[in-house]
Design a protein around this motif. Structure first.
Motif, PDB file in Angstrom:
ATOM      1  N   ALA A 120       5.344   8.342  -0.117  1.00 24.28           N
ATOM      2  CA  ALA A 120       4.410   8.297   1.001  1.00 24.28           C
ATOM      3  C   ALA A 120       2.979   8.176   0.480  1.00 24.28           C
ATOM      4  CB  ALA A 120       4.563   9.552   1.849  1.00 24.28           C
ATOM      5  N   VAL A 121       2.156   7.507   1.244  1.00 29.04           N
ATOM      6  CA  VAL A 121       0.738   7.381   0.901  1.00 29.04           C
ATOM      7  C   VAL A 121       0.010   8.637   1.357  1.00 29.04           C
ATOM      8  CG1 VAL A 121      -1.359   6.042   1.285  1.00 29.04           C
ATOM      9  CG2 VAL A 121       0.852   4.883   1.090  1.00 29.04           C
ATOM     10  N   ALA A 122      -0.798   9.188   0.472  1.00 33.01           N
ATOM     11  CA  ALA A 122      -1.528  10.405   0.812  1.00 33.01           C
ATOM     12  C   ALA A 122      -2.538  10.133   1.917  1.00 33.01           C
ATOM     13  CB  ALA A 122      -2.246  10.949  -0.415  1.00 33.01           C
ATOM     14  N   PRO A 123      -2.570  10.980   2.935  1.00 32.61           N
ATOM     15  CA  PRO A 123      -3.538  10.784   4.015  1.00 32.61           C
ATOM     16  C   PRO A 123      -4.956  11.105   3.556  1.00 32.61           C
ATOM     17  CG  PRO A 123      -2.380  12.863   4.313  1.00 32.61           C
ATOM     18  CD  PRO A 123      -1.725  12.173   3.140  1.00 32.61           C
ATOM     19  N   ALA A 124      -5.928  10.634   4.301  1.00 29.14           N
ATOM     20  CA  ALA A 124      -7.325  10.866   3.932  1.00 29.14           C
ATOM     21  C   ALA A 124      -7.709  12.328   4.096  1.00 29.14           C
ATOM     22  CB  ALA A 124      -8.234   9.977   4.773  1.00 29.14           C
ATOM     23  N   GLY A 125      -7.177  12.977   5.129  1.00 25.07           N
ATOM     24  CA  GLY A 125      -7.504  14.374   5.385  1.00 25.07           C
ATOM     25  C   GLY A 125      -6.296  15.268   5.221  1.00 25.07           C
ATOM     26  N   HIS A 126      -6.542  16.555   5.334  1.00 25.02           N
ATOM     27  CA  HIS A 126      -5.469  17.534   5.186  1.00 25.02           C
ATOM     28  C   HIS A 126      -4.713  17.657   6.514  1.00 25.02           C
ATOM     29  CE1 HIS A 126      -6.719  18.851   1.196  1.00 25.02           C
ATOM     30  NE2 HIS A 126      -7.966  18.807   1.634  1.00 25.02           N
ATOM     31  N   THR A 127      -3.400  17.518   6.414  1.00 24.66           N
ATOM     32  CA  THR A 127      -2.550  17.655   7.584  1.00 24.66           C
ATOM     33  C   THR A 127      -1.336  18.499   7.200  1.00 24.66           C
ATOM     34  OG1 THR A 127      -1.341  15.623   7.039  1.00 24.66           O
ATOM     35  CG2 THR A 127      -3.251  15.408   8.499  1.00 24.66           C
ATOM     36  N   GLU A 128      -0.395  18.621   8.107  1.00 29.12           N
ATOM     37  CA  GLU A 128       0.842  19.345   7.818  1.00 29.12           C
ATOM     38  C   GLU A 128       2.039  18.463   8.129  1.00 29.12           C
ATOM     39  OE1 GLU A 128       1.090  23.042   9.873  1.00 29.12           O
ATOM     40  OE2 GLU A 128      -0.385  24.053   8.590  1.00 29.12           O
ATOM     41  N   GLN A 129       2.996  18.436   7.225  1.00 28.67           N
ATOM     42  CA  GLN A 129       4.265  17.766   7.454  1.00 28.67           C
ATOM     43  C   GLN A 129       5.386  18.714   7.075  1.00 28.67           C
ATOM     44  OE1 GLN A 129       4.499  13.825   5.755  1.00 28.67           O
ATOM     45  NE2 GLN A 129       2.539  13.191   6.634  1.00 28.67           N
ATOM     46  N   LYS A 136      13.043  25.170   5.198  1.00 30.11           N
ATOM     47  CA  LYS A 136      12.048  24.378   5.905  1.00 30.11           C
ATOM     48  C   LYS A 136      10.730  24.530   5.171  1.00 30.11           C
ATOM     49  CE  LYS A 136       9.601  24.071  10.362  1.00 30.11           C
ATOM     50  NZ  LYS A 136       9.505  24.649  11.729  1.00 30.11           N
ATOM     51  N   ILE A 137      10.179  23.416   4.730  1.00 31.55           N
ATOM     52  CA  ILE A 137       8.968  23.414   3.921  1.00 31.55           C
ATOM     53  C   ILE A 137       7.836  22.774   4.722  1.00 31.55           C
ATOM     54  CG2 ILE A 137       7.923  22.604   1.767  1.00 31.55           C
ATOM     55  CD1 ILE A 137      10.916  22.199   0.797  1.00 31.55           C
ATOM     56  N   VAL A 138       6.799  23.523   4.967  1.00 36.23           N
ATOM     57  CA  VAL A 138       5.592  22.978   5.589  1.00 36.23           C
ATOM     58  C   VAL A 138       4.590  22.731   4.469  1.00 36.23           C
ATOM     59  CG1 VAL A 138       3.725  23.385   7.218  1.00 36.23           C
ATOM     60  CG2 VAL A 138       6.027  24.219   7.735  1.00 36.23           C
ATOM     61  N   TYR A 139       4.147  21.475   4.335  1.00 34.85           N
ATOM     62  CA  TYR A 139       3.299  21.123   3.196  1.00 34.85           C
ATOM     63  C   TYR A 139       2.159  20.213   3.625  1.00 34.85           C
ATOM     64  CZ  TYR A 139       5.754  16.594   3.191  1.00 34.85           C
ATOM     65  OH  TYR A 139       6.259  15.364   3.543  1.00 34.85           O
ATOM     66  N   ASP A 140       1.143  20.158   2.758  1.00 32.98           N
ATOM     67  CA  ASP A 140      -0.012  19.297   2.973  1.00 32.98           C
ATOM     68  C   ASP A 140       0.201  18.018   2.158  1.00 32.98           C
ATOM     69  OD1 ASP A 140      -2.428  17.992   3.073  1.00 32.98           O
ATOM     70  OD2 ASP A 140      -3.643  19.714   2.457  1.00 32.98           O
ATOM     71  N   PRO A 141       0.458  16.873   2.789  1.00 34.71           N
ATOM     72  CA  PRO A 141       0.738  15.639   2.053  1.00 34.71           C
ATOM     73  C   PRO A 141      -0.458  15.105   1.280  1.00 34.71           C
ATOM     74  CG  PRO A 141       0.539  15.200   4.398  1.00 34.71           C
ATOM     75  CD  PRO A 141       0.535  16.687   4.251  1.00 34.71           C
ATOM     76  N   ALA A 142      -1.646  15.656   1.532  1.00 33.30           N
ATOM     77  CA  ALA A 142      -2.803  15.275   0.735  1.00 33.30           C
ATOM     78  C   ALA A 142      -2.768  15.943  -0.635  1.00 33.30           C
ATOM     79  CB  ALA A 142      -4.093  15.644   1.463  1.00 33.30           C
ATOM     80  N   GLN A 143      -1.967  17.004  -0.764  1.00 37.28           N
ATOM     81  CA  GLN A 143      -1.877  17.736  -2.027  1.00 37.28           C
ATOM     82  C   GLN A 143      -0.562  17.503  -2.761  1.00 37.28           C
ATOM     83  OE1 GLN A 143      -3.410  21.878  -2.004  1.00 37.28           O
ATOM     84  NE2 GLN A 143      -3.661  21.596   0.209  1.00 37.28           N
ATOM     85  N   VAL A 144       0.518  17.346  -2.026  1.00 37.58           N
ATOM     86  CA  VAL A 144       1.823  17.097  -2.634  1.00 37.58           C
ATOM     87  C   VAL A 144       2.590  16.143  -1.725  1.00 37.58           C
ATOM     88  CG1 VAL A 144       2.861  19.153  -1.558  1.00 37.58           C
ATOM     89  CG2 VAL A 144       3.903  18.152  -3.615  1.00 37.58           C
ATOM     90  N   SER A 145       3.156  15.111  -2.286  1.00 36.65           N
ATOM     91  CA  SER A 145       3.835  14.097  -1.476  1.00 36.65           C
ATOM     92  C   SER A 145       5.295  14.476  -1.242  1.00 36.65           C
ATOM     93  CB  SER A 145       3.770  12.733  -2.173  1.00 36.65           C
ATOM     94  OG  SER A 145       4.602  12.737  -3.332  1.00 36.65           O
TER      95      SER A 145
END
Length: 237
Positions: free
Chosen positions: A43-52, A106-115
């Motif tokens: 996945a491409v890292a988003p510009a801002g911090h989000t949750e996936q 279930k893992i909630v993660y920030d895709p801007a920090q770890v893909s």
């Protein structure tokens, strides 16, 4: 030997020591552990911090949970059940192996920090042995199967491509049997299963099967490892 059997001999193990227990209980990952290649598709890292959200199953959820709670960019990890129905999502019923559930996290993660791909690389390297069918180490049954429960098309593409990549590279001596299947739902496990690794560090099962996974994470992924462990509330939602 199932974890339920291990529970029944816990008092004996405490009396005679972990060494004797280890003679009859193989570690969950018995193969040599080496870092795997990065996913070619990610996945491409988003510009801002989000949750996936990622949902993975790799045997006993205590160890998988512990691994990802030490990964940078991961915000929350819950132990639970996926693959079956809500009315069968209890530990006693899942342990019978007839519910369709797998012990999952279930893992909630920030895709801007770890893909998502990096999470899968950690998963296949240190959290599970993807060549063991319907078991992990001493635990046997479909409830201990290795599975990736994808939540969208992108996760499906990345997971499928990574399994194909590892297979083509002959990363493991035996075939990968990890399922890549759609996520129907995730049901949090009972409160006493949450944060189990942190709360029970001297449990012989944890010492033998799960502590080595966290140690391998620290050794093989120093850029992703964090010493502090994320802790989740037992007030689940």
């Amino acid at each position: 030997m199932s974890r339920r059997t291990l529970f029944s001999i816990r008092s004996l193990a405490a009396a005679v020591g972990v060494a004797i227990l280890s003679a009859c209980s193989a570690p969950a990952i018995s193969r040599d552990v080496n870092a795997l290649p990065d996913p070619k598709l990610d996945a491409v890292a988003p510009a801002g911090h989000t949750e996936q959200v990622a949902v993975l199953a790799g045997g006993c959820f205590w160890g998988v949970d512990a691994v990802f709670k030490h990964v940078k960019g991961v915000k929350q990890v819950w132990s639970g059940y996926s693959g079956g129905n809500a009315d069968t999502a209890t530990y006693d019923r899942v342990s019978d192996g007839n519910t369709g559930h797998a012990e999952s996290v279930k893992i909630v993660y920030d895709p801007a920090q770890v893909s998502y791909g990096q999470l899968l690389k950690v998963f296949f390297t240190v959290a599970t042995d993807p060549t063991q069918l319907n078991r992990q180490g001493p635990d046997t049954g479909t409830q201990y199967r290795s599975a990736i429960f994808y939540g969208n098309d992108e996760q499906q593409r990345i997971a499928t491509a990574y399994v194909a990549q590892l297979t083509a590279a002959k990363a493991f001596d035996d075939p990968i049997v990890t399922q890549v299947v759609p996520l129907k739902a995730f049901y949090p496990a009972e409160a006493y299963h949450q944060n189990y690794f942190r709360l029970n560090p001297n449990n012989p099962y944890i010492v033998i099967n799960d502590a080595p996974k966290v140690a391998h994470l620290k050794q093989l992924f120093p850029q992703l490892y964090r010493a502090g462990e994320t802790v989740v509330s037992v007030q689940l939602h």
